[in-house]
Write a protein that holds these residues in place. Structure first.
Motif, short mmCIF file in Angstrom:
data_model
loop_
_atom_site.label_atom_id
_atom_site.label_comp_id
_atom_site.label_asym_id
_atom_site.label_seq_id
_atom_site.Cartn_x
_atom_site.Cartn_y
_atom_site.Cartn_z
N THR A 10 4.48 6.80 -4.88
CA THR A 10 2.97 7.14 -5.00
C THR A 10 2.77 7.89 -6.18
O THR A 10 1.56 7.99 -6.34
N SER A 59 -6.51 5.41 2.49
CA SER A 59 -5.20 5.83 2.01
C SER A 59 -4.47 5.09 3.29
O SER A 59 -5.05 4.37 4.28
N GLY A 60 -3.00 5.16 3.12
CA GLY A 60 -2.13 4.22 4.22
C GLY A 60 -2.18 5.17 5.62
O GLY A 60 -2.41 4.44 6.69
N THR A 61 -2.32 6.51 5.60
CA THR A 61 -2.45 7.25 6.90
C THR A 61 -3.72 6.96 7.39
O THR A 61 -3.78 6.67 8.67
N ASN A 64 -3.42 3.44 8.90
CA ASN A 64 -2.68 3.35 10.17
C ASN A 64 -3.41 4.06 11.44
O ASN A 64 -3.62 3.43 12.51
N HIS A 85 6.49 6.34 10.06
CA HIS A 85 5.80 7.36 9.23
C HIS A 85 4.59 7.91 10.23
O HIS A 85 4.25 9.03 10.30
N GLU A 90 2.20 11.83 9.88
CA GLU A 90 0.85 11.79 9.83
C GLU A 90 0.22 12.68 10.40
O GLU A 90 -0.66 12.73 11.26
N GLU A 137 7.39 -0.65 11.45
CA GLU A 137 7.15 -0.53 10.15
C GLU A 137 8.13 -1.10 9.29
O GLU A 137 9.23 -1.16 9.39
N SER A 141 10.22 3.44 5.68
CA SER A 141 10.40 4.57 4.61
C SER A 141 11.82 5.16 4.46
O SER A 141 11.99 6.05 3.58
N ASP A 168 2.80 -1.22 10.32
CA ASP A 168 2.75 -0.28 9.06
C ASP A 168 3.34 -0.96 7.64
O ASP A 168 4.57 -1.07 7.49
N ALA A 170 2.99 -0.36 4.64
CA ALA A 170 2.65 0.19 3.37
C ALA A 170 3.44 -0.53 2.03
O ALA A 170 2.54 -0.62 0.99
N ARG A 171 4.71 -0.82 2.47
CA ARG A 171 5.30 -1.66 1.16
C ARG A 171 5.72 -3.11 1.84
O ARG A 171 6.78 -3.48 1.69
N MET A 194 -1.58 -2.71 7.80
CA MET A 194 -1.93 -1.87 6.75
C MET A 194 -0.84 -1.91 5.77
O MET A 194 0.44 -2.21 5.88
N CYS A 196 -0.37 -0.71 1.37
CA CYS A 196 -0.81 0.28 0.26
C CYS A 196 -0.85 -0.31 -1.01
O CYS A 196 0.02 -0.93 -1.25
N LYS A 199 1.17 2.61 -4.04
CA LYS A 199 2.49 2.92 -4.32
C LYS A 199 3.15 2.08 -5.25
O LYS A 199 2.73 2.38 -6.47
N SER A 207 -5.91 1.67 0.26
CA SER A 207 -4.90 0.87 1.27
C SER A 207 -5.78 -0.23 1.94
O SER A 207 -6.90 0.00 1.85
#
Ligand SMILES: Cc1ncc(COP(=O)(O)O)c(C=O)c1O
Length: 341
Positions: A10, A59-61, A64, A85, A90, A137, A141, A168, A170-171, A194, A196, A199, A207
């Motif tokens: 990030t 944002s990612g949060t 989500n 996450h 969160e 996810e 993470s 999720d 994110a990645r 979702m 991001c 990152k 995101s």
């Protein structure tokens, strides 16, 4: 001082091409649907993940939580992994924003057991909440990537019970790189995703939430409700477009460097690397320090290296676009010197 920063992906700064694209971005009021750059980013994101529509979120949060809010009704139960996450990082937002209860499946390396999920799905009973959503996810993470076959199993269970699945991701591009498949193949086992831009892909902000057109239409209204309707957001969406066009295919470099780091760290006495969790750009390890953790973090900082303190007894070092091979070599040398001192 120019720091080498291993705290997270990030921390990545925008590339020169992103800064140029941001400067030249054609913009409009996106709440009116007038921003062509945001629209292009949304169309691109949906196409890449093989879904009908997408929505740019801060944002990612946010993405989500917007997904949880849009999929569920107050009092529903959401089934998800105990170390994910949404549960861990969160701020308990799902209870506050959506009024849902999080039913946590015990996980091993981030993986939920399909039988546990099935067992936790509620039947019709006056005492029970409704199961409104299942969340996965990937990449996790904790550094692991879930196999397509495991995602498929969860998705089939969910569909059998008419429950939506939110990913999720994110990645998600780290996961697709590690699995050697298109991101759309991972997204196929979910109803919403979702991911991001900010990152490993280096965009400064943002995101995406993707899903079918009706879901995204409802999410767009809920985004406004949450104060996430952004006006001339094309300025930041422009960097997101560069992220998708130029930064996805190079994630394998970050993964390679993480593997090299994991191997080198595991050769240092007093360090145990979680090598079975080095699937992406993250290395987790336990370090038997002679001094205090604060002194360790401080010693690295004095050498121009930023790391986070440990969480649950593990340190995490993350590679990214701005941490090249020589940066990783310096990290290893400094840690080795501290451990051997
Ligand atoms: C798996 C996962 N999901 C969601 C997020 C939240 O993203 P953001 O920091 O943009 O809110 C993160 C952030 O690190 C993450 O690792």
């Amino acid at each position: 001082m120019q720091y080498l920063d291993f705290r997270s992906d990030t921390v990545t700064l925008p590339t020169d091409n992103m800064r140029k694209a941001m400067y030249g971005a054609v913009v409009g009021d996106d709440v009116y649907g007038d921003d062509p750059t945001v629209k292009l980013l949304e169309e691109k994101s949906a196409a890449i993940l093989g879904k009908e529509a997408a929505l740019f979120v801060p944002s990612g949060t946010f993405g989500n939580q917007l997904a949880v809010l849009t999929h569920t009704k107050r009092g529903d139960e959401v089934i998800l992994g105990d170390a994910c996450h949404i549960v861990m990082h969160e701020v308990g937002a799902a209870a506050l924003i959506s009024g849902v209860q999080l039913r946590q499946v015990p996980t091993i390396n981030g993986l939920m057991n399909a039988r546990d999920i099935e067992r936790m799905i509620r039947t019709k009973d006056i005492h029970y909440p409704d199961t409104g959503l299942i969340c996965i996810e990937n990449a996790h993470s904790n550094g692991t990537v879930i196999k397509l076959s495991d995602m498929k199993t969860v998705y089939e269970i969910a569909k059998h019970h008419h429950i939506p699945v939110h990913l999720d991701g994110a990645r998600i591009f780290n996961a697709s790189c590690a699995l050697g498949v298109d991101a759309a193949q991972i997204a196929a086992y979910s109803d919403s995703v979702m991911f991001c831009l900010s990152k490993g892909l280096c965009a400064p902000i943002g995101s995406m939430l993707v899903g079918d057109a009706a879901f995204i239409e409802r999410a767009r209204k809920n985004r406004k409700l949450l104060g996430g309707g952004m006006r001339q957001a094309g300025v930041i969406a422009a960097a997101g477009i560069v992220a998708l066009d130029e930064m996805v295919s190079r994630l394998s470099d970050d993964h390679e460097l993480a593997k090299m780091m994991a191997e080198a760290l595991s050769g240092i006495e007093g360090i145990i690397v979680m090598e079975d969790r080095t699937h992406i750009n993250m290395v987790f390890c336990k370090i038997k320090l002679k001094g205090s953790e604060e002194a360790f973090v401080e010693a690295l900082l004095s050498e121009g290296i930023k790391i986070n303190g440990s969480e649950d007894g593990e340190f995490r070092f993350v590679t990214n676009y701005w941490t090249n091979r020589s940066a990783v070599e310096k990290l290893i040398t400094v840690i080795r010197n501290i451990m051997e001192a």
